[in-house]
Design an enzyme around this catalytic site. Structure first.
Site, PDB file in Angstrom:
ATOM      1  CB  CYS A 138     -20.645   9.202   8.520  1.00  0.00           C
ATOM      2  SG  CYS A 138     -20.379   7.467   8.817  1.00  0.00           S
ATOM      3  NE  ARG A 174     -18.551  14.370   6.088  1.00  0.00           N
ATOM      4  CZ  ARG A 174     -17.241  14.748   6.186  1.00  0.00           C
ATOM      5  NH1 ARG A 174     -16.933  15.698   5.372  1.00  0.00           N
ATOM      6  NH2 ARG A 174     -16.548  14.172   7.069  1.00  0.00           N
ATOM      7  CD1 TRP A 192     -19.288   5.671   1.803  1.00  0.00           C
ATOM      8  CD2 TRP A 192     -17.453   5.346   3.290  1.00  0.00           C
ATOM      9  NE1 TRP A 192     -18.244   5.069   1.177  1.00  0.00           N
ATOM     10  CE2 TRP A 192     -17.020   4.780   1.828  1.00  0.00           C
ATOM     11  CE3 TRP A 192     -16.707   5.086   4.043  1.00  0.00           C
ATOM     12  CZ2 TRP A 192     -15.834   4.217   1.481  1.00  0.00           C
ATOM     13  CZ3 TRP A 192     -15.327   4.433   3.845  1.00  0.00           C
ATOM     14  CH2 TRP A 192     -14.845   4.004   2.350  1.00  0.00           C
ATOM     15  CG  ASN A 204     -17.125  11.565   9.923  1.00  0.00           C
ATOM     16  OD1 ASN A 204     -17.016  10.305   9.503  1.00  0.00           O
ATOM     17  ND2 ASN A 204     -16.756  12.614   9.898  1.00  0.00           N
ATOM     18  N   GLY A 205     -16.482   9.138  12.202  1.00  0.00           N
ATOM     19  CA  GLY A 205     -15.102   8.531  12.647  1.00  0.00           C
ATOM     20  C   GLY A 205     -15.002   7.090  13.090  1.00  0.00           C
ATOM     21  CD  GLU A 214      -3.216   4.192 -11.412  1.00  0.00           C
ATOM     22  OE1 GLU A 214      -3.622   3.263 -12.187  1.00  0.00           O
ATOM     23  OE2 GLU A 214      -4.168   5.112 -10.899  1.00  0.00           O
ATOM     24  CE  LYS A 248      -5.897   7.392 -12.495  1.00  0.00           C
ATOM     25  NZ  LYS A 248      -6.031   6.433 -11.754  1.00  0.00           N
ATOM     26  CD  GLU A 296      -8.564   7.184 -15.488  1.00  0.00           C
ATOM     27  OE1 GLU A 296      -9.639   6.403 -15.538  1.00  0.00           O
ATOM     28  OE2 GLU A 296      -7.765   7.047 -14.327  1.00  0.00           O
ATOM     29  CG  HIS A 317      13.222  -5.902 -27.453  1.00  0.00           C
ATOM     30  ND1 HIS A 317      14.153  -6.692 -28.171  1.00  0.00           N
ATOM     31  CD2 HIS A 317      13.678  -5.856 -26.178  1.00  0.00           C
ATOM     32  CE1 HIS A 317      15.091  -7.113 -27.179  1.00  0.00           C
ATOM     33  NE2 HIS A 317      14.816  -6.544 -26.038  1.00  0.00           N
ATOM     34  CE  LYS A 330     -14.508   6.404  -7.627  1.00  0.00           C
ATOM     35  NZ  LYS A 330     -13.075   6.574  -7.927  1.00  0.00           N
TER      36      LYS A 330
HETATM   37  C1  F6R Z   1      -8.967   4.515 -13.132  1.00  0.00           C
HETATM   38  C2  F6R Z   1     -10.103   3.955 -12.443  1.00  0.00           C
HETATM   39  C3  F6R Z   1     -10.606   2.692 -12.907  1.00  0.00           C
HETATM   40  C4  F6R Z   1     -11.007   1.584 -11.725  1.00  0.00           C
HETATM   41  C5  F6R Z   1     -11.614   0.341 -12.183  1.00  0.00           C
HETATM   42  C6  F6R Z   1     -11.874  -0.612 -11.149  1.00  0.00           C
HETATM   43  O1  F6R Z   1      -8.673   5.754 -12.498  1.00  0.00           O
HETATM   44  O2  F6R Z   1     -10.829   4.364 -11.369  1.00  0.00           O
HETATM   45  O3  F6R Z   1      -9.755   1.829 -13.756  1.00  0.00           O
HETATM   46  O4  F6R Z   1      -9.730   1.486 -10.904  1.00  0.00           O
HETATM   47  O5  F6R Z   1     -12.796   0.538 -12.911  1.00  0.00           O
HETATM   48  O6  F6R Z   1     -12.553  -0.027 -10.164  1.00  0.00           O
HETATM   49  P1  F6R Z   1     -12.780  -0.914  -8.640  1.00  0.00           P
HETATM   50  O7  F6R Z   1     -11.533  -0.533  -8.086  1.00  0.00           O
HETATM   51  O8  F6R Z   1     -13.828  -0.011  -8.117  1.00  0.00           O
HETATM   52  O9  F6R Z   1     -13.018  -2.124  -8.747  1.00  0.00           O
END
Ligand code: F6R
Length: 613
Positions: free
Chosen positions: A2, A28, A75, A101-102, A484, A488, A491, A507, A608
């Site tokens: 927070c 935050r 948060w 916050n905490g 993963e 990264k 993207e 294969h 996001k």
């Molecule tokens: C990759 C990334 C996305 C999320 C995906 C799911 O870096 O951030 O692939 O992992 O959109 O998002 P959440 O976890 O919020 O359901």
């Protein structure tokens, strides 16, 4: 996580400073907002679920005025976002207000004691208890400060708090333990806040408060003390002067705490986020409950999207290795592939950082409608996933602002590894002492990730920036981490990266390999046979980079076209291997992105939280 702010001024209205501070702190926390202002003889409190802008306009905050007050952006960590759970919180008398916050670890026992002593607790937060604690200590104390100190000494966990008392209208009390807190020194005013951005519009003279310190500010003075085992020790004014710093950062730079991008800040934060995930979950009875459901269920379905799906792959692998249970991983948007076979007696582990991903929620709803129980694993308290799940495991990684998931991936793995171990305990596959010894190892994961981050940051980029394409290969655990790593690189670095099980690459995919083609290997201790796959690629002229831990030997000699990068781990423990390996690829993607002039916080075409089908 927070954001808190507390201001007191000599002869100017502090509401504009609090409003601006709230806007600066919103990154935050963003689920609820509130403020308290000492006005006339009492406190004016406004608070609500929602964002800062709607809060400021809904309550016409610019019309409020006062010389002392508090602000908070929340948060959620204890209790979902709601008007009543929003800060500030007050004691029974309504004359003490607090922002925090905490996480207070002993909230449960404090709550029981306070209720027995007649306090009426109205919210689900741990914060409200602190206001009541101060009130509770007042009859035994010779001053409000003494009551404040006595209350703070009873807290376990992490906190940055600011408190006002309507009976002392020109003072803000504060205390810090393991949560950030700074004091901004102004001309005729002083500010206490979680973070430098909240102060920068008003002052650039900053005093950083350290763990175990507490005190108060008036408009013209700061009094600081250290809480030691021997009691309260005053910090001399001349020592305070020496600690004052003048900050040159812009507000935006300060929100990133000096890091150029949130992505880098969040990568570097992983030692803290993993520790918080471990400590927040290891003793949580919810995890034991989820584990007993996993063990006793007929089918185990693991679902999620993107990075969350990738964390689920590692969970399934650990489930098969430790409690020896087979689970089915399904990409959330493809839930129909298994839907018909799911029903009562089955359990679904749904993983989502945001808890709002449309595809994941759709999968959850479909499985739930067929009678399956849902365990949600999310970072956001009060999110749709948390509301739709039967049991919720919180990652407690703190907010992630960068679009690419980084710290939440390692926190997901940590929470799911804990679930794996408790499932094994539940099923009697591991006994308590075996689980305890694995937990002890996991409790050191934050140190492992810290060393890997440091090494990766100092490492030169190995992949040519001109590469249009690369393979990231692994076997066993390495093949899952490769999923993963490739995401990264795609993207963030905008390089086509394909992850493949190394054994399977012969294969088909190997047809693309020609002289100079870049191939990464993620070599994990469960699959030393990857040596042969490295040789196959080398023989076809590939430029090979092998990323492994230092805990086992791979019989491959480094040479011009074969680089070996060893990440520090120190012991051979499969449950720990993701932590030293993934940061290398997060940082690689980040570095390539920045070197190419892109913004790693805002990769093109991506959001996001994906709330569409
Ligand atoms: C990759 C990334 C996305 C999320 C995906 C799911 O870096 O951030 O692939 O992992 O959109 O998002 P959440 O976890 O919020 O359901």
């Amino acid at each position: 996580m927070c954001g808190i702010i507390g201001v007191c001024a000599l002869n100017r209205n502090i509401t504009p400073m609090i409003s601006l501070g709230l806007r600066r702190l919103e990154y935050r926390g963003y689920d609820s907002v509130g403020l308290a202002i000492i006005s006339g003889d009492g406190l004016v409190i406004r608070k609500a679920k929602g964002d800062v802008d709607s809060f400021l306009s809904r309550f016409k905050v610019e019309e409020l005025s006062g010389l002392t007050g508090l602000g908070h952006t929340r948060w959620a960590t204890h209790g979902p976002p709601s008007d009543v759970n929003a800060h500030p919180h007050t004691d029974c008398s309504g004359r003490i207000a607090i922002v925090h916050n905490g996480v207070i670890r002993n909230w449960n026992s404090l709550k029981r004691v306070l209720e027995l002593r007649g306090h009426r607790i109205v919210s689900e937060t741990d914060t409200e208890l602190i206001a009541h604690l101060i009130e509770d200590e007042t009859p035994f104390s010779s001053s409000f400060f003494e009551a404040f100190v006595r209350a703070v000494s009873r807290l376990e966990g992490s906190y940055a708090i600011a408190v006002v008392n309507a009976d002392e209208p020109n003072r803000v009390y504060f205390a810090r333990m393991k949560s950030p807190l700074v004091v901004g020194l102004g001309d005729g005013f002083n500010i206490v806040a979680s973070d430098i951005p909240a102060l920068l519009d008003s002052t650039r003279r900053i005093l950083l408060i350290e763990d175990g310190e507490l005190g108060w500010v008036t408009p013209t003075e700061v009094k600081l003390f250290k809480l030691t085992e021997l009691g309260l020790v005053s910090v001399e004014d001349k020592d305070l002067e020496l600690r004052v710093r003048v900050v040159e950062w812009s507000v935006e730079e300060a929100s990133k705490q000096g890091y150029p991008y949130f992505m880098l800040k969040e990568i570097v934060e992983q030692p803290y986020s993993i520790k918080s995930t471990y400590e927040g979950n290891v003793e949580d009875p919810t995890l034991r409950l989820a584990a007993s459901l996993v063990w006793s269920s007929r089918n185990i379905i693991v679902t999620g999207a993107g990075t969350s799906y990738h964390a689920g792959l590692i969970f399934s692998y650990y489930l098969s290795r430790i409690p020896r249970r087979i689970s089915h991983n399904i990409i959330a948007s493809e839930y129909k592939l298994v839907e018909e076979a799911v029903g009562e007696g089955d359990i679904v582990i749904a993983i989502s950082q945001s808890g709002e991903t449309y595809d994941t929620l759709e999968a959850v709803r479909a499985f739930k409608a067929r009678g399956a129980r849902i365990v949600g694993v999310t970072n956001v308290i009060g999110s749709a996933l948390s509301r739709e799940s039967d049991i919720v495991i919180y990652m407690r990684a703190g907010p992630e602002i960068g679009v690419a998931a980084t710290k939440t991936y390692t926190s997901q793995i940590m929470s799911l590894t804990l679930l794996t171990l408790f499932t094994a305990l539940e099923g009697g596959v591991l006994d308590y002492s075996e689980v305890r010894s694995k937990l002890e190892k996991l409790s050191g994961a934050h140190e492992i990730v810290a060393r890997a981050i440091e090494k990766s940051l100092n490492h030169e980029i190995d992949l040519s920036l001109e590469s249009k394409s690369t393979y990231i290969l692994g076997r066993g655990l390495g093949s899952l981490i490769a999923r993963e790593a490739a995401l990264k690189i795609k993207e963030i670095a905008y390089i086509h990266a394909e992850s493949y099980p190394a054994g399977e690459s012969k294969h088909g995919p190997i047809a693309l390999v020609e002289k100079g083609f870049p191939v990464y290997f993620i070599a994990t201790s469960d699959s030393p046979e990857i040596e042969g796959n490295v040789m196959e690629m080398k023989a076809r002229g590939a430029r090979v980079v092998v990323v492994k831990t230092d805990s086992w030997n791979l019989d491959v000699e480094p040479e011009d076209t074969v680089k070996i990068i060893e990440m520090p781990l120190g012991e051979n423990e499969i449950l720990l291997e993701p932590y030293p390996l993934i940061p290398y690829f997060q940082i690689l993607a980040y570095k390539i992105s920045v070197a190419k002039g892109h913004n790693p916080d805002k990769p093109r075409n991506l959001a996001k939280t994906v709330t569409v089908e």
